[in-house]
Design an enzyme around this catalytic site. Sequence first.
Site, PDB file in Angstrom:
ATOM      1  N   GLY A 113      81.786  39.954  51.506  1.00 17.36           N
ATOM      2  CA  GLY A 113      80.369  40.141  51.149  1.00 17.36           C
ATOM      3  C   GLY A 113      79.760  41.309  51.892  1.00 17.36           C
ATOM      4  N   ASN A 114      78.456  41.436  51.800  1.00 18.17           N
ATOM      5  CA  ASN A 114      77.762  42.486  52.545  1.00 18.17           C
ATOM      6  C   ASN A 114      76.436  41.937  53.050  1.00 18.17           C
ATOM      7  OD1 ASN A 114      75.550  43.157  50.543  1.00 18.17           O
ATOM      8  ND2 ASN A 114      77.384  43.392  49.269  1.00 18.17           N
ATOM      9  N   ARG A 115      75.736  42.738  53.838  1.00 23.43           N
ATOM     10  CA  ARG A 115      74.566  42.224  54.550  1.00 23.43           C
ATOM     11  C   ARG A 115      73.249  42.352  53.777  1.00 23.43           C
ATOM     12  NH1 ARG A 115      74.295  45.273  59.809  1.00 23.43           N
ATOM     13  NH2 ARG A 115      72.417  44.018  60.060  1.00 23.43           N
ATOM     14  N   SER A 116      73.322  42.759  52.511  1.00 19.95           N
ATOM     15  CA  SER A 116      72.063  42.947  51.776  1.00 19.95           C
ATOM     16  C   SER A 116      71.333  41.608  51.602  1.00 19.95           C
ATOM     17  CB  SER A 116      72.367  43.552  50.407  1.00 19.95           C
ATOM     18  OG  SER A 116      71.178  43.650  49.679  1.00 19.95           O
ATOM     19  N   ALA A 141      73.543  45.405  46.231  1.00 21.40           N
ATOM     20  CA  ALA A 141      74.725  46.019  46.854  1.00 21.40           C
ATOM     21  C   ALA A 141      75.944  45.375  46.198  1.00 21.40           C
ATOM     22  CB  ALA A 141      74.715  45.755  48.348  1.00 21.40           C
TER      23      ALA A 141
END
Length: 424
Positions: free
Chosen positions: A217-220, A290
């Site tokens: 995943g990502n931090r958005s 994102a």
Amino acid sequence: MNIVLGVTGGIAAYKAVLLARLFVEAGHEVHVVPTADALRFVGLPTWEAISRHPVTSSVHDDVPEVRHVALGQRADLVVVAPATANTLARMAAGLADDLLGTTLLATTAPVLVAPAMHTEMWQHAATQHNVETLRGRGIAFVGPDSGRLTGDDSGPGRMSEPTQIFAAAQSLLAGRHPHASESQIIVDQPTSDLAGLTVLVSAGGTREPIDPVRYLGNRSSGRQGVAIAAAAAARGAQVVLLSANVDASVLGEVGERSTTRVVPVGTAAELEAAARTEAAGADVIIMAAAVADYRVAEVSEGKLRKEDTGGTPPTLQLVENPDILRGLVVSRAPGQTIVGFAAETVEGEDELLERGRRKLARKGVDLLAVNAVGWIEGFESAGNTLYILDRTGEVVRRINGTKRETADGLLDSVLAVRLARDIL
Ligand code: CTP
């Protein structure tokens, strides 16, 4: 309402054409009073066609109608946009040697001024003194903004966008006429300027499963996309929000509106499918989510266990996800405005814009909103600095503020693109 639009001799005069059009479309009677210098930038036929009224800059035309004072006397609002440094000085001194000068002296209506000039001229003590004098007389100001100026210069001095000036004008008119509808009284944004448009926004970050319990995943957080959806809905748009793993506390900011529909998605593939379906009915598409560039080639049916791999760390084979934004651009419907986002880790502003320009060319979008991110910057925060690049790579706006403020600025740029396309 009767609006006199004074236009003075700066390059931003071309943007005043869009402003005149916004006033006309909102149902106002618009009388344009250009100075002789303004006519060197935009000619008389343009003003007459846009305002649908005869236009002159001379006090010697229509003398029997006492035009030099009649326009000011009849006005509900006088807007001067752009107002050059010279104009501010003339207004402060009360000069009346042209039609705009006499109109400004003859009016008792509110006056709104949108300055436009080079940074040095704006910051000069003489100009600042004139601004103070005019403010002291109750004259309202909108802008100037900071951004690209004529030539290679940039800094404070750029005229505010027509949509911002329009919003300020509407709120002044609302204040003068207490019976005006509630919706006109909001100061910081033009309500309903997106009415009739469907805006598709993606927010959050995709999650690509590794096994039933783990993902890439990502931090958005989705805050920026949610703020755009909320702002678009507040401005009258029908909104479809593709929410990629956005926390309920953040998603709550879109509120309960019959005009907003939230479509939850998880992976890039789900986001792509939903985006393709919803894009068909959208006038504006804003991809703020994102998206993971890669997904795991073979998702494990069961949880990966250390004991199954004999203690050897597993290797994840990745495959590339489709570029959703590029796909939307390639199959865009006529008249659709498409906006991308770029969050970049960079050393400074130059590198940020350079990367943004390369991404813009790759994606083929109408606008690209670029911001810097890092270990601390950009994520989870309430504030943000967005640079908005147009198709040519020019920074058309630099917005520093809360995510809602940057959302409204971005939507102003979207409107400006659409207006310019219709008009040119
Ligand atoms: N985007 C997309 N589909 C992808 C990757 C990105 O639609 N597979 C969209 C994002 O929503 C964003 C824009 O493209 O609006 C830019 O995203 P970014 O991740 O910065 O672009 P990439 O093309 O992945 O470029 P890079 O990773 O090389 O920086």
